[in-house]
Design a protein around this motif. Sequence first.
Motif, PDB file in Angstrom:
ATOM      1  N   ASN A 102       0.816  -1.225   0.000  1.00 37.59           N
ATOM      2  CA  ASN A 102       0.000   0.000   0.000  1.00 37.59           C
ATOM      3  C   ASN A 102       0.848   1.272   0.000  1.00 37.59           C
ATOM      4  OD1 ASN A 102       1.015  -0.026   2.580  1.00 37.59           O
ATOM      5  ND2 ASN A 102      -0.964   0.248   3.606  1.00 37.59           N
ATOM      6  N   GLY A 103       2.160   1.114  -0.102  1.00 39.84           N
ATOM      7  CA  GLY A 103       3.031   2.276  -0.112  1.00 39.84           C
ATOM      8  C   GLY A 103       3.554   2.673   1.250  1.00 39.84           C
ATOM      9  N   GLU A 104       3.084   1.985   2.299  1.00 37.96           N
ATOM     10  CA  GLU A 104       3.550   2.294   3.649  1.00 37.96           C
ATOM     11  C   GLU A 104       5.000   1.848   3.805  1.00 37.96           C
ATOM     12  OE1 GLU A 104       2.385   0.387   7.800  1.00 37.96           O
ATOM     13  OE2 GLU A 104       0.818   1.744   7.110  1.00 37.96           O
ATOM     14  N   CYS A 105       5.786   2.697   4.405  1.00 34.38           N
ATOM     15  CA  CYS A 105       7.203   2.414   4.579  1.00 34.38           C
ATOM     16  C   CYS A 105       7.552   2.393   6.056  1.00 34.38           C
ATOM     17  CB  CYS A 105       8.046   3.476   3.866  1.00 34.38           C
ATOM     18  SG  CYS A 105       9.831   3.298   4.118  1.00 34.38           S
ATOM     19  N   LEU A 106       8.227   1.337   6.492  1.00 30.45           N
ATOM     20  CA  LEU A 106       8.768   1.264   7.843  1.00 30.45           C
ATOM     21  C   LEU A 106      10.272   1.424   7.729  1.00 30.45           C
ATOM     22  CD1 LEU A 106       8.549   0.683  10.895  1.00 30.45           C
ATOM     23  CD2 LEU A 106       8.773  -1.758  10.356  1.00 30.45           C
ATOM     24  N   MET A 107      10.795   2.488   8.350  1.00 34.13           N
ATOM     25  CA  MET A 107      12.218   2.776   8.249  1.00 34.13           C
ATOM     26  C   MET A 107      12.866   2.726   9.620  1.00 34.13           C
ATOM     27  SD  MET A 107      14.141   6.069   6.511  1.00 34.13           S
ATOM     28  CE  MET A 107      13.433   5.751   4.899  1.00 34.13           C
ATOM     29  N   ASP A 108      13.943   1.965   9.716  1.00 33.84           N
ATOM     30  CA  ASP A 108      14.735   1.882  10.944  1.00 33.84           C
ATOM     31  C   ASP A 108      15.765   3.002  10.892  1.00 33.84           C
ATOM     32  OD1 ASP A 108      15.800   1.009  13.316  1.00 33.84           O
ATOM     33  OD2 ASP A 108      17.019  -0.558  12.405  1.00 33.84           O
ATOM     34  N   VAL A 109      15.547   4.035  11.679  1.00 36.05           N
ATOM     35  CA  VAL A 109      16.338   5.261  11.578  1.00 36.05           C
ATOM     36  C   VAL A 109      17.352   5.337  12.703  1.00 36.05           C
ATOM     37  CG1 VAL A 109      16.239   7.786  11.480  1.00 36.05           C
ATOM     38  CG2 VAL A 109      14.353   6.427  10.551  1.00 36.05           C
ATOM     39  N   ARG A 110      18.590   5.692  12.341  1.00 35.50           N
ATOM     40  CA  ARG A 110      19.612   5.922  13.351  1.00 35.50           C
ATOM     41  C   ARG A 110      19.446   7.326  13.915  1.00 35.50           C
ATOM     42  NH1 ARG A 110      21.412   3.494   8.988  1.00 35.50           N
ATOM     43  NH2 ARG A 110      22.643   1.585   9.085  1.00 35.50           N
ATOM     44  N   ILE A 111      19.322   7.424  15.233  1.00 38.97           N
ATOM     45  CA  ILE A 111      19.185   8.718  15.885  1.00 38.97           C
ATOM     46  C   ILE A 111      20.450   8.974  16.688  1.00 38.97           C
ATOM     47  CG2 ILE A 111      17.740  10.171  17.357  1.00 38.97           C
ATOM     48  CD1 ILE A 111      15.511   8.170  17.008  1.00 38.97           C
TER      49      ILE A 111
ATOM     50  N   LYS B 263      20.908  11.048  18.951  1.00 36.65           N
ATOM     51  CA  LYS B 263      20.623  11.364  20.347  1.00 36.65           C
ATOM     52  C   LYS B 263      20.387  10.098  21.162  1.00 36.65           C
ATOM     53  CE  LYS B 263      18.503  15.935  20.127  1.00 36.65           C
ATOM     54  NZ  LYS B 263      17.309  16.703  20.491  1.00 36.65           N
ATOM     55  N   THR B 264      19.525   9.214  20.637  1.00 37.34           N
ATOM     56  CA  THR B 264      19.027   8.111  21.455  1.00 37.34           C
ATOM     57  C   THR B 264      19.220   6.731  20.843  1.00 37.34           C
ATOM     58  OG1 THR B 264      16.819   8.438  20.499  1.00 37.34           O
ATOM     59  CG2 THR B 264      17.293   9.560  22.568  1.00 37.34           C
ATOM     60  N   GLY B 265      19.923   6.614  19.730  1.00 34.34           N
ATOM     61  CA  GLY B 265      20.171   5.293  19.165  1.00 34.34           C
ATOM     62  C   GLY B 265      19.409   5.050  17.882  1.00 34.34           C
ATOM     63  N   ARG B 266      18.212   4.450  17.962  1.00 32.17           N
ATOM     64  CA  ARG B 266      17.441   4.122  16.766  1.00 32.17           C
ATOM     65  C   ARG B 266      15.959   4.320  17.052  1.00 32.17           C
ATOM     66  NH1 ARG B 266      21.191   1.254  13.616  1.00 32.17           N
ATOM     67  NH2 ARG B 266      19.649   0.914  12.012  1.00 32.17           N
ATOM     68  N   ARG B 267      15.198   4.405  15.976  1.00 34.13           N
ATOM     69  CA  ARG B 267      13.735   4.429  16.110  1.00 34.13           C
ATOM     70  C   ARG B 267      13.121   3.855  14.851  1.00 34.13           C
ATOM     71  NH1 ARG B 267      13.948   9.890  14.100  1.00 34.13           N
ATOM     72  NH2 ARG B 267      12.610  10.112  12.274  1.00 34.13           N
ATOM     73  N   ASN B 268      11.899   3.398  14.954  1.00 31.96           N
ATOM     74  CA  ASN B 268      11.144   2.986  13.782  1.00 31.96           C
ATOM     75  C   ASN B 268      10.215   4.125  13.387  1.00 31.96           C
ATOM     76  OD1 ASN B 268      12.187   0.398  13.396  1.00 31.96           O
ATOM     77  ND2 ASN B 268      10.846  -0.461  14.959  1.00 31.96           N
ATOM     78  N   SER B 269      10.280   4.523  12.138  1.00 29.37           N
ATOM     79  CA  SER B 269       9.443   5.598  11.636  1.00 29.37           C
ATOM     80  C   SER B 269       8.545   5.041  10.541  1.00 29.37           C
ATOM     81  CB  SER B 269      10.306   6.741  11.083  1.00 29.37           C
ATOM     82  OG  SER B 269       9.514   7.829  10.683  1.00 29.37           O
ATOM     83  N   VAL B 270       7.245   5.306  10.640  1.00 29.61           N
ATOM     84  CA  VAL B 270       6.270   4.782   9.687  1.00 29.61           C
ATOM     85  C   VAL B 270       5.672   5.939   8.899  1.00 29.61           C
ATOM     86  CG1 VAL B 270       4.172   3.429   9.388  1.00 29.61           C
ATOM     87  CG2 VAL B 270       5.741   2.894  11.272  1.00 29.61           C
ATOM     88  N   PHE B 271       5.642   5.813   7.577  1.00 24.68           N
ATOM     89  CA  PHE B 271       5.074   6.867   6.756  1.00 24.68           C
ATOM     90  C   PHE B 271       4.742   6.314   5.376  1.00 24.68           C
ATOM     91  CE2 PHE B 271       9.598   6.740   6.249  1.00 24.68           C
ATOM     92  CZ  PHE B 271       9.850   6.976   4.906  1.00 24.68           C
ATOM     93  N   ILE B 272       3.913   7.043   4.651  1.00 22.19           N
ATOM     94  CA  ILE B 272       3.593   6.669   3.278  1.00 22.19           C
ATOM     95  C   ILE B 272       4.629   7.290   2.351  1.00 22.19           C
ATOM     96  CG2 ILE B 272       1.953   7.024   1.387  1.00 22.19           C
ATOM     97  CD1 ILE B 272       1.019   4.921   3.283  1.00 22.19           C
ATOM     98  N   SER B 273       5.184   6.488   1.435  1.00 22.37           N
ATOM     99  CA  SER B 273       6.230   7.000   0.560  1.00 22.37           C
ATOM    100  C   SER B 273       5.974   6.631  -0.895  1.00 22.37           C
ATOM    101  CB  SER B 273       7.607   6.457   0.971  1.00 22.37           C
ATOM    102  OG  SER B 273       8.597   6.936   0.087  1.00 22.37           O
ATOM    103  N   LYS B 274       6.034   7.651  -1.751  1.00 25.44           N
ATOM    104  CA  LYS B 274       6.021   7.435  -3.193  1.00 25.44           C
ATOM    105  C   LYS B 274       7.438   7.528  -3.766  1.00 25.44           C
ATOM    106  CE  LYS B 274       1.461   9.619  -3.625  1.00 25.44           C
ATOM    107  NZ  LYS B 274       0.695  10.739  -4.250  1.00 25.44           N
TER     108      LYS B 274
END
Length: 267
Positions: free
Chosen positions: A115-124, A126-137
């Motif tokens: 459906n175009g939803e993207c789960l990205m494992d982001v390096r932060i 400040k605090t290490g990592r996070r999972n960011s969810v968003f729609i991406s074209k």
Amino acid sequence: MQGYKQSSIKLEIKIIKEFANYLQKNGFIKDATCNLPIPRMTHEAKEEEENEKAFNEEQIVLMRTELHKQIADAEGVEVYKWKQVLQYFELMLEGGFRTDELVHVEWRDIQMKANGECLMDVRIFKTGRRNSVFISKTIQLIRASQENKKVPVKKDTSLWTNPGTQKRWSKQFFTRRFRIVLGAVGLGKEFRHYGCRVTHITRGIYKDFSTYLIAKNLGTSEGMIHRQYENVIIEEQTMMRLQGQQKVLGFSWNDRKASEQDFSLLV
């Protein structure tokens, strides 16, 4: 302490000094001298504290148009370079990333759904990592561009790869070219790449998403959202009460179907 607010660093140093004085006073140590230098505020920490400007929809259209013009006028590898700048810009708007986060993303950090939803494992930083969810074209366009330039799309391949050296572009590569675009559309030095993150957050507030979920998805605190976007929140709440339909940043005030359950659709 890289990435922490300057005020937090000063407070921590104060506590250390007070503890050292306590130890000296009670005979545990002979010298309580603590010459601890306060490190310079890092770029990302400074960005979180400053009042950055969001782009409105008209400005975004102007910047897209200029980026497409740069691509059309370019030749050879410059076409690919400007495509990467356009894709970087679009992905920042889609996901609300900090500049230092997005530039380090590799293909192993990304999971795409049909459906175009993207789960990205982001390096932060400040605090290490996070999972960011968003729609991406944009993600699939980046892959297609790299495959077209014979860039091997492996797990450890950067989304922002120089096809000649097979190494990642620097953040300055994007900053310099984005500054060219800003100048071409008449936007001054008060605007930066980071405005894409501010725009993303502002859009979320205008769509009535929970500030807690916005903060969690973007790796920041709800307190920061309320502190830096207080005027946006007040304006949004006021317009809800006083106007039946008003468009701000391209969103209708009557279009309030977003809920915490579909927060992943924030674009």
